[in-house]
Design an enzyme around this catalytic site. Structure first.
Site, PDB file in Angstrom:
ATOM      1  N   HIS A 193      23.763  73.469  47.563  1.00  0.00           N
ATOM      2  CA  HIS A 193      23.710  73.949  48.950  1.00  0.00           C
ATOM      3  C   HIS A 193      24.742  73.218  49.813  1.00  0.00           C
ATOM      4  O   HIS A 193      24.431  72.681  50.880  1.00  0.00           O
ATOM      5  CB  HIS A 193      22.303  73.777  49.532  1.00  0.00           C
ATOM      6  CG  HIS A 193      21.993  74.766  50.614  1.00  0.00           C
ATOM      7  ND1 HIS A 193      20.741  75.274  50.839  1.00  0.00           N
ATOM      8  CD2 HIS A 193      22.786  75.352  51.556  1.00  0.00           C
ATOM      9  CE1 HIS A 193      20.768  76.120  51.863  1.00  0.00           C
ATOM     10  NE2 HIS A 193      22.009  76.182  52.318  1.00  0.00           N
ATOM     11  N   ARG A 252      21.414  82.912  50.767  1.00  0.00           N
ATOM     12  CA  ARG A 252      20.072  82.345  50.773  1.00  0.00           C
ATOM     13  C   ARG A 252      19.389  82.635  49.445  1.00  0.00           C
ATOM     14  O   ARG A 252      19.531  83.722  48.883  1.00  0.00           O
ATOM     15  CB  ARG A 252      19.235  82.923  51.913  1.00  0.00           C
ATOM     16  CG  ARG A 252      19.591  82.368  53.282  1.00  0.00           C
ATOM     17  CD  ARG A 252      19.141  80.922  53.433  1.00  0.00           C
ATOM     18  NE  ARG A 252      19.535  80.339  54.698  1.00  0.00           N
ATOM     19  CZ  ARG A 252      19.216  79.109  55.088  1.00  0.00           C
ATOM     20  NH1 ARG A 252      18.480  78.347  54.305  1.00  0.00           N
ATOM     21  NH2 ARG A 252      19.620  78.635  56.249  1.00  0.00           N
ATOM     22  N   GLU A 289      14.556  74.305  46.457  1.00  0.00           N
ATOM     23  CA  GLU A 289      15.574  73.257  46.549  1.00  0.00           C
ATOM     24  C   GLU A 289      14.912  71.917  46.825  1.00  0.00           C
ATOM     25  O   GLU A 289      14.093  71.829  47.741  1.00  0.00           O
ATOM     26  CB  GLU A 289      16.584  73.589  47.652  1.00  0.00           C
ATOM     27  CG  GLU A 289      17.339  74.889  47.392  1.00  0.00           C
ATOM     28  CD  GLU A 289      18.335  75.243  48.497  1.00  0.00           C
ATOM     29  OE1 GLU A 289      18.470  74.451  49.461  1.00  0.00           O
ATOM     30  OE2 GLU A 289      18.987  76.297  48.401  1.00  0.00           O
TER      31      GLU A 289
END
Length: 346
Positions: A304, A256, A285
């Site tokens: 991701h 994370r 993001e």
């Protein structure tokens, strides 16, 4: 008949959810279908929940008369709950129920489940792949060759990276993903250290040495993050921790973005203290225009995608369908975020 909404997307396909439900509960389900836009359309915040796809109005319409919903990204907000009086079970096929308002669901008597470990194998493999890609400069040399440039100077001693075999690798977080990473790295002949304050010593595999964080950082040539974010560990790796790492080390984060101070990593890459770093997750993001991450050298990045495998999508559908079966049979649900809703049931 139990009315079920299968609200898939373009990763955990609606058809995968429907097939998994049919295997788990062959009879007695009336299934309606909805396909949400992710990842063709970015997820985002919907009302009070994060990382969701679709709108509240879309879900309200689809949930009319529905008792059970299986999904990955659909938003479960207070507004949706208020307008969906028949809903009793909301199954989220991802590692955590971030797209659900758990407090509101509990007040409305709706149990929320999730699917921890669904992407453990994919993320572990991606983490090791990014570690190797960084040390062997695979993305950079591929880009050079694709552009018509043969970079033989990468063979200089000061430009080549270390090998995994006989190196010490530190794994921060030893859950479903971290333990797999440790096992893979052991197969390369690496010496594995692990730090996870939530686990007892007997939880660590033979050959994996459990150590405190500072010791792991100072002894490891490679460090890879696999911890869950808690209020206590945000930016757990910053300038002070990076300074403890050996010169020429490599840092990987496929966990994370909140765990890492990215400016501190960029400083360490710019100064040469770190040989390289690899990230699949970020503090913001998508990465904003003008971010240092886009210009810092010796950095490998993916958007991701670490959990993205066909098996992850299939496993996610199977996990939530299994909880639907348990719910309908009156059995204990495996992964419930608010189990108090189900106490005393059946």
């Amino acid at each position: 008949m139990t009315r079920v909404l299968a609200a898939g997307d373009h990763f955990v396909l609606t058809e995968l959810l429907v097939e998994a439900l049919a295997r788990e509960v062959p009879d007695g389900l009336e299934i309606s279908e909805l396909t949400l836009g992710w990842p063709t359309e970015p997820f985002g915040r919907v009302a009070e929940v994060d990382e969701a796809s679709g709108s509240e109005d879309q879900m309200i319409e689809a949930l009319q008369g529905v008792e059970v919903c299986v999904t990955q990204m659909a938003p479960l907000t207070e507004k949706v709950l208020d307008a969906s009086p028949d809903l009793r079970l909301f199954c989220i096929s991802r590692g955590g129920p971030v797209n659900a308002n758990i407090a509101a669901a509990t007040e409305h008597g709706v149990a929320v489940t999730y699917a921890p470990g669904r992407n453990a194998t994919a993320t572990a493999e991606q983490s090791v792949g990014m570690l190797i890609a960084t040390t062997r400069r695979i993305p950079q040399t591929h880009a050079d060759l694709s552009g018509g440039t043969w970079r033989g100077d990468y063979y200089r001693y000061d430009a080549v990276g270390p090998e995994l075999e006989n190196s010490t690798v530190g794994v921060i977080g030893y859950g479903a993903i971290g333990s797999r990473v440790a096992r893979i790295l052991a197969g390369f002949g690496a010496n594995v250290l692990a730090h996870d304050p939530y686990l007892a010593p007997e939880a660590f595999a033979a050959g994996v040495e459990q150590v405190e964080l500072d010791e792991l950082l100072s002894r490891s040539r490679f460090v890879t993050l696999h911890a869950r974010v808690t209020p206590d560990n945000k930016k757990m790796i910053g300038a002070e921790q990076i300074a403890l790492m050996q010169p020429g080390s490599v840092l990987v984060n496929c966990a994370r973005g909140a765990l890492l101070d990215y400016d501190a990593v960029c400083d360490a890459l710019d100064s040469g203290h770190l040989f390289g770093a690899a990230f699949d997750v970020f503090a913001e993001e998508p990465i904003p225009v003008g971010s240092r991450l886009l210009t810092t050298p010796n950095l490998v990045m993916t958007p991701h995608l670490a959990g993205g495998s066909k098996e992850t999508a299939q496993r996610a559908a199977t996990i939530v369908a299994s909880d639907v079966g348990r719910y309908l049979r009156g059995e204990e649900i495996a992964n419930c975020a608010n189990p108090e809703v189900l106490r005393g049931r059946g």
